[in-house]
Design a protein around this motif. Structure first.
Motif, PDB file in Angstrom:
ATOM      1  N   VAL A  23       0.846  -1.206   0.000  1.00 21.68           N
ATOM      2  CA  VAL A  23       0.000   0.000   0.000  1.00 21.68           C
ATOM      3  C   VAL A  23       0.874   1.246   0.000  1.00 21.68           C
ATOM      4  O   VAL A  23       0.623   2.202  -0.740  1.00 21.68           O
ATOM      5  CB  VAL A  23      -0.967  -0.010   1.203  1.00 21.68           C
ATOM      6  CG1 VAL A  23      -1.661   1.336   1.363  1.00 21.68           C
ATOM      7  CG2 VAL A  23      -1.985  -1.129   1.060  1.00 21.68           C
ATOM      8  N   ARG A  24       1.918   1.228   0.813  1.00 22.08           N
ATOM      9  CA  ARG A  24       2.829   2.385   0.873  1.00 22.08           C
ATOM     10  C   ARG A  24       3.469   2.639  -0.481  1.00 22.08           C
ATOM     11  O   ARG A  24       3.520   3.776  -0.967  1.00 22.08           O
ATOM     12  CB  ARG A  24       3.904   2.149   1.945  1.00 22.08           C
ATOM     13  CG  ARG A  24       4.815   3.351   2.170  1.00 22.08           C
ATOM     14  CD  ARG A  24       5.976   3.024   3.085  1.00 22.08           C
ATOM     15  NE  ARG A  24       6.973   2.171   2.445  1.00 22.08           N
ATOM     16  CZ  ARG A  24       7.859   2.576   1.525  1.00 22.08           C
ATOM     17  NH1 ARG A  24       7.847   3.824   1.109  1.00 22.08           N
ATOM     18  NH2 ARG A  24       8.743   1.734   1.015  1.00 22.08           N
ATOM     19  N   LEU A  25       3.946   1.578  -1.111  1.00 23.63           N
ATOM     20  CA  LEU A  25       4.580   1.728  -2.422  1.00 23.63           C
ATOM     21  C   LEU A  25       3.580   2.169  -3.482  1.00 23.63           C
ATOM     22  O   LEU A  25       3.916   2.970  -4.364  1.00 23.63           O
ATOM     23  CB  LEU A  25       5.245   0.413  -2.834  1.00 23.63           C
ATOM     24  CG  LEU A  25       6.459  -0.009  -2.002  1.00 23.63           C
ATOM     25  CD1 LEU A  25       6.878  -1.432  -2.362  1.00 23.63           C
ATOM     26  CD2 LEU A  25       7.607   0.967  -2.194  1.00 23.63           C
ATOM     27  N   ALA A  26       2.358   1.675  -3.394  1.00 26.58           N
ATOM     28  CA  ALA A  26       1.326   2.048  -4.371  1.00 26.58           C
ATOM     29  C   ALA A  26       0.970   3.527  -4.275  1.00 26.58           C
ATOM     30  O   ALA A  26       0.549   4.132  -5.257  1.00 26.58           O
ATOM     31  CB  ALA A  26       0.078   1.184  -4.184  1.00 26.58           C
ATOM     32  N   ALA A  27       1.129   4.098  -3.095  1.00 22.31           N
ATOM     33  CA  ALA A  27       0.789   5.511  -2.885  1.00 22.31           C
ATOM     34  C   ALA A  27       1.885   6.462  -3.363  1.00 22.31           C
ATOM     35  O   ALA A  27       1.679   7.680  -3.370  1.00 22.31           O
ATOM     36  CB  ALA A  27       0.502   5.752  -1.405  1.00 22.31           C
ATOM     37  N   ALA A  28       3.016   5.927  -3.762  1.00 18.63           N
ATOM     38  CA  ALA A  28       4.110   6.788  -4.223  1.00 18.63           C
ATOM     39  C   ALA A  28       3.668   7.573  -5.454  1.00 18.63           C
ATOM     40  O   ALA A  28       3.020   7.035  -6.352  1.00 18.63           O
ATOM     41  CB  ALA A  28       5.342   5.940  -4.548  1.00 18.63           C
ATOM     42  N   ALA A  29       4.035   8.836  -5.485  1.00 13.94           N
ATOM     43  CA  ALA A  29       3.592   9.733  -6.553  1.00 13.94           C
ATOM     44  C   ALA A  29       4.266   9.436  -7.891  1.00 13.94           C
ATOM     45  O   ALA A  29       3.724   9.767  -8.944  1.00 13.94           O
ATOM     46  CB  ALA A  29       3.853  11.179  -6.150  1.00 13.94           C
ATOM     47  N   ASN A  30       5.410   8.784  -7.859  1.00 18.86           N
ATOM     48  CA  ASN A  30       6.189   8.633  -9.091  1.00 18.86           C
ATOM     49  C   ASN A  30       6.044   7.254  -9.745  1.00 18.86           C
ATOM     50  O   ASN A  30       6.915   6.855 -10.507  1.00 18.86           O
ATOM     51  CB  ASN A  30       7.663   8.930  -8.801  1.00 18.86           C
ATOM     52  CG  ASN A  30       8.248   7.969  -7.780  1.00 18.86           C
ATOM     53  OD1 ASN A  30       7.515   7.323  -7.057  1.00 18.86           O
ATOM     54  ND2 ASN A  30       9.564   7.891  -7.729  1.00 18.86           N
ATOM     55  N   ILE A  31       4.954   6.524  -9.475  1.00 22.80           N
ATOM     56  CA  ILE A  31       4.773   5.233 -10.143  1.00 22.80           C
ATOM     57  C   ILE A  31       3.563   5.285 -11.056  1.00 22.80           C
ATOM     58  O   ILE A  31       2.659   6.105 -10.882  1.00 22.80           O
ATOM     59  CB  ILE A  31       4.655   4.049  -9.146  1.00 22.80           C
ATOM     60  CG1 ILE A  31       3.389   4.151  -8.319  1.00 22.80           C
ATOM     61  CG2 ILE A  31       5.879   3.971  -8.258  1.00 22.80           C
ATOM     62  CD1 ILE A  31       3.096   2.884  -7.547  1.00 22.80           C
ATOM     63  N   SER A  32       3.541   4.403 -12.015  1.00 26.18           N
ATOM     64  CA  SER A  32       2.448   4.377 -12.984  1.00 26.18           C
ATOM     65  C   SER A  32       1.185   3.778 -12.374  1.00 26.18           C
ATOM     66  O   SER A  32       1.245   3.043 -11.373  1.00 26.18           O
ATOM     67  CB  SER A  32       2.858   3.544 -14.200  1.00 26.18           C
ATOM     68  OG  SER A  32       3.008   2.173 -13.830  1.00 26.18           O
ATOM     69  N   ALA A  33       0.062   4.068 -12.986  1.00 23.93           N
ATOM     70  CA  ALA A  33      -1.220   3.513 -12.527  1.00 23.93           C
ATOM     71  C   ALA A  33      -1.220   1.988 -12.590  1.00 23.93           C
ATOM     72  O   ALA A  33      -1.695   1.342 -11.646  1.00 23.93           O
ATOM     73  CB  ALA A  33      -2.369   4.103 -13.334  1.00 23.93           C
ATOM     74  N   PRO A  34      -0.704   1.375 -13.683  1.00 26.97           N
ATOM     75  CA  PRO A  34      -0.675  -0.095 -13.698  1.00 26.97           C
ATOM     76  C   PRO A  34       0.167  -0.692 -12.564  1.00 26.97           C
ATOM     77  O   PRO A  34      -0.207  -1.713 -11.971  1.00 26.97           O
ATOM     78  CB  PRO A  34      -0.080  -0.439 -15.064  1.00 26.97           C
ATOM     79  CG  PRO A  34      -0.392   0.740 -15.918  1.00 26.97           C
ATOM     80  CD  PRO A  34      -0.302   1.920 -14.987  1.00 26.97           C
ATOM     81  N   LEU A  35       1.276  -0.061 -12.233  1.00 26.14           N
ATOM     82  CA  LEU A  35       2.112  -0.557 -11.141  1.00 26.14           C
ATOM     83  C   LEU A  35       1.395  -0.393  -9.800  1.00 26.14           C
ATOM     84  O   LEU A  35       1.407  -1.300  -8.963  1.00 26.14           O
ATOM     85  CB  LEU A  35       3.457   0.166 -11.123  1.00 26.14           C
ATOM     86  CG  LEU A  35       4.472  -0.319 -10.092  1.00 26.14           C
ATOM     87  CD1 LEU A  35       4.723  -1.821 -10.212  1.00 26.14           C
ATOM     88  CD2 LEU A  35       5.776   0.440 -10.240  1.00 26.14           C
ATOM     89  N   ALA A  36       0.751   0.736  -9.609  1.00 28.75           N
ATOM     90  CA  ALA A  36      -0.008   0.966  -8.370  1.00 28.75           C
ATOM     91  C   ALA A  36      -1.134  -0.055  -8.246  1.00 28.75           C
ATOM     92  O   ALA A  36      -1.373  -0.591  -7.158  1.00 28.75           O
ATOM     93  CB  ALA A  36      -0.566   2.381  -8.350  1.00 28.75           C
ATOM     94  N   THR A  37      -1.798  -0.357  -9.357  1.00 30.73           N
ATOM     95  CA  THR A  37      -2.869  -1.355  -9.346  1.00 30.73           C
ATOM     96  C   THR A  37      -2.328  -2.734  -8.981  1.00 30.73           C
ATOM     97  O   THR A  37      -2.925  -3.472  -8.184  1.00 30.73           O
ATOM     98  CB  THR A  37      -3.568  -1.398 -10.725  1.00 30.73           C
ATOM     99  OG1 THR A  37      -4.130  -0.104 -10.987  1.00 30.73           O
ATOM    100  CG2 THR A  37      -4.659  -2.451 -10.766  1.00 30.73           C
TER     101      THR A  37
END
Length: 75
Positions: A23-37
């Motif tokens: 969850v913490r990594l998904a909230a990072a501003a500098n990652i793509s939407a597919p990676l966050a998903t």
């Protein structure tokens, strides 16, 4: 016999920590939407595994307690 060992492969605590890290990594501003998903999906998987590990450990404890009671009765 299948009983818990001193060093289980995975613990509920480890699952919780991994879910939170995803969850913490998904909230990072500098990652793509597919990676966050993907990270959020992984977090859900860790959370499901945490519940499975908890249930497994409860069953093992109950079975070990039952075996101990039977041994006391018959031993």
């Amino acid at each position: 016999e299948l009983y818990m060992t001193d060093s289980p492969l995975v613990s509920a605590q480890l699952c919780r920590a991994n879910a939170a890290e995803c969850v913490r990594l998904a909230a990072a501003a500098n990652i793509s939407a597919p990676l966050a998903t993907a990270l959020m999906s992984m977090s859900r998987s860790w959370t499901i595994l945490e519940g499975d590990v908890d249930r497994y450990e409860c069953i093992l404890r109950a079975e070990a307690d039952q075996a101990s009671r039977l041994n006391l009765k018959h031993g």
